[in-house]
Write a protein that holds these residues in place. Sequence first.
Motif, PDB file in Angstrom:
ATOM      1  N   ARG A 105       0.819  -1.212   0.000  1.00 34.16           N
ATOM      2  CA  ARG A 105       0.000   0.000   0.000  1.00 34.16           C
ATOM      3  C   ARG A 105       0.854   1.263   0.000  1.00 34.16           C
ATOM      4  O   ARG A 105       0.519   2.240  -0.670  1.00 34.16           O
TER       5      ARG A 105
ATOM      6  N   ASP B 215      -0.631   2.510 -13.005  1.00 32.33           N
ATOM      7  CA  ASP B 215      -0.813   3.630 -12.077  1.00 32.33           C
ATOM      8  C   ASP B 215       0.170   4.760 -12.378  1.00 32.33           C
ATOM      9  O   ASP B 215      -0.188   5.939 -12.327  1.00 32.33           O
TER      10      ASP B 215
ATOM     11  N   ARG C  17      -2.010  12.527 -15.833  1.00 33.12           N
ATOM     12  CA  ARG C  17      -2.711  13.536 -15.035  1.00 33.12           C
ATOM     13  C   ARG C  17      -1.829  14.773 -14.856  1.00 33.12           C
ATOM     14  O   ARG C  17      -2.310  15.895 -14.932  1.00 33.12           O
TER      15      ARG C  17
ATOM     16  N   ARG D   7      -0.979   6.597 -15.408  1.00 32.51           N
ATOM     17  CA  ARG D   7      -2.133   7.428 -15.043  1.00 32.51           C
ATOM     18  C   ARG D   7      -1.679   8.731 -14.378  1.00 32.51           C
ATOM     19  O   ARG D   7      -2.151   9.816 -14.703  1.00 32.51           O
ATOM     20  N   VAL D   8      -0.712   8.630 -13.461  1.00 35.13           N
ATOM     21  CA  VAL D   8      -0.195   9.807 -12.772  1.00 35.13           C
ATOM     22  C   VAL D   8       0.522  10.728 -13.757  1.00 35.13           C
ATOM     23  O   VAL D   8       0.342  11.951 -13.731  1.00 35.13           O
TER      24      VAL D   8
ATOM     25  N   ALA E 140       2.194   1.708  -3.494  1.00 33.04           N
ATOM     26  CA  ALA E 140       1.132   2.183  -4.385  1.00 33.04           C
ATOM     27  C   ALA E 140       0.851   3.673  -4.152  1.00 33.04           C
ATOM     28  O   ALA E 140       0.631   4.424  -5.102  1.00 33.04           O
ATOM     29  N   ALA E 141       0.883   4.108  -2.900  1.00 30.02           N
ATOM     30  CA  ALA E 141       0.666   5.525  -2.594  1.00 30.02           C
ATOM     31  C   ALA E 141       1.813   6.382  -3.138  1.00 30.02           C
ATOM     32  O   ALA E 141       1.589   7.489  -3.634  1.00 30.02           O
TER      33      ALA E 141
ATOM     34  N   THR F  32       1.353  -1.505 -11.302  1.00 24.07           N
ATOM     35  CA  THR F  32       2.162  -0.356 -10.892  1.00 24.07           C
ATOM     36  C   THR F  32       2.479   0.517 -12.102  1.00 24.07           C
ATOM     37  O   THR F  32       2.427   1.746 -12.022  1.00 24.07           O
TER      38      THR F  32
ATOM     39  N   VAL G 173       3.580   5.710  -5.808  1.00 17.25           N
ATOM     40  CA  VAL G 173       3.393   5.788  -7.259  1.00 17.25           C
ATOM     41  C   VAL G 173       2.301   6.797  -7.585  1.00 17.25           C
ATOM     42  O   VAL G 173       2.437   7.610  -8.493  1.00 17.25           O
ATOM     43  N   ARG G 174       1.209   6.765  -6.820  1.00 16.10           N
ATOM     44  CA  ARG G 174       0.116   7.712  -7.076  1.00 16.10           C
ATOM     45  C   ARG G 174       0.543   9.155  -6.822  1.00 16.10           C
ATOM     46  O   ARG G 174      -0.011  10.080  -7.392  1.00 16.10           O
ATOM     47  N   SER G 175       1.554   9.366  -5.966  1.00 22.70           N
ATOM     48  CA  SER G 175       2.015  10.725  -5.695  1.00 22.70           C
ATOM     49  C   SER G 175       3.071  11.191  -6.695  1.00 22.70           C
ATOM     50  O   SER G 175       3.538  12.316  -6.608  1.00 22.70           O
TER      51      SER G 175
END
Length: 170
Positions: free
Chosen positions: A40, A158, A165, A161-162, A43-44, A155, A46-48
């Motif tokens: 987790r 994601d 964005r 996607r980031v 994953a956080a 991963t 990578v999202r940041s």
Amino acid sequence: MSIGLAQWQFLIATLGGVLLLFGVMWAWRRVAVRREAERRIEAARVRSGHVPLEIPTVRGGIGPSDDSVPDTLPEWFIQGKGEHAIVDETPRIRVRYVDAHDRKVECTLQVDHLDLQKKMIVGHGELPGDARRLHLHRITSARIADSGQRFNIDTWVDAVRVARRRRGQV
């Protein structure tokens, strides 16, 4: 009615076995919880905007122009050269997947487009006219074709996607 020595030994051995079983179950659960927490956290990250080393990357600037520096980059990086590892949205990968007839297939694929809405990779193989459309949930493993390094396809998705964005291409 008294309990004999053999019955006491059996009772103690059974109790010891049960305690050992509970100890192993507790340790197994603890390891599973720690691995889930690490997953987790990664994953956080990578999202940041963090780009892990194990996904396909290319060297490049930050965006269409180097004037569009995101706020999330550190000051020491902004003052530097401006080139860093960015997510490769069209890598050449070797994938194993299950096709529509439930057969296991392995192929080398040059990704042309990653459709985030349909959760699908569109690409072409090594032969002319070998176009493929793979649903992400059917992919069982992925490797970078040049190096053979394994990477997690979720991963990578994601990270793409980031990156989109940040560029405003959602």
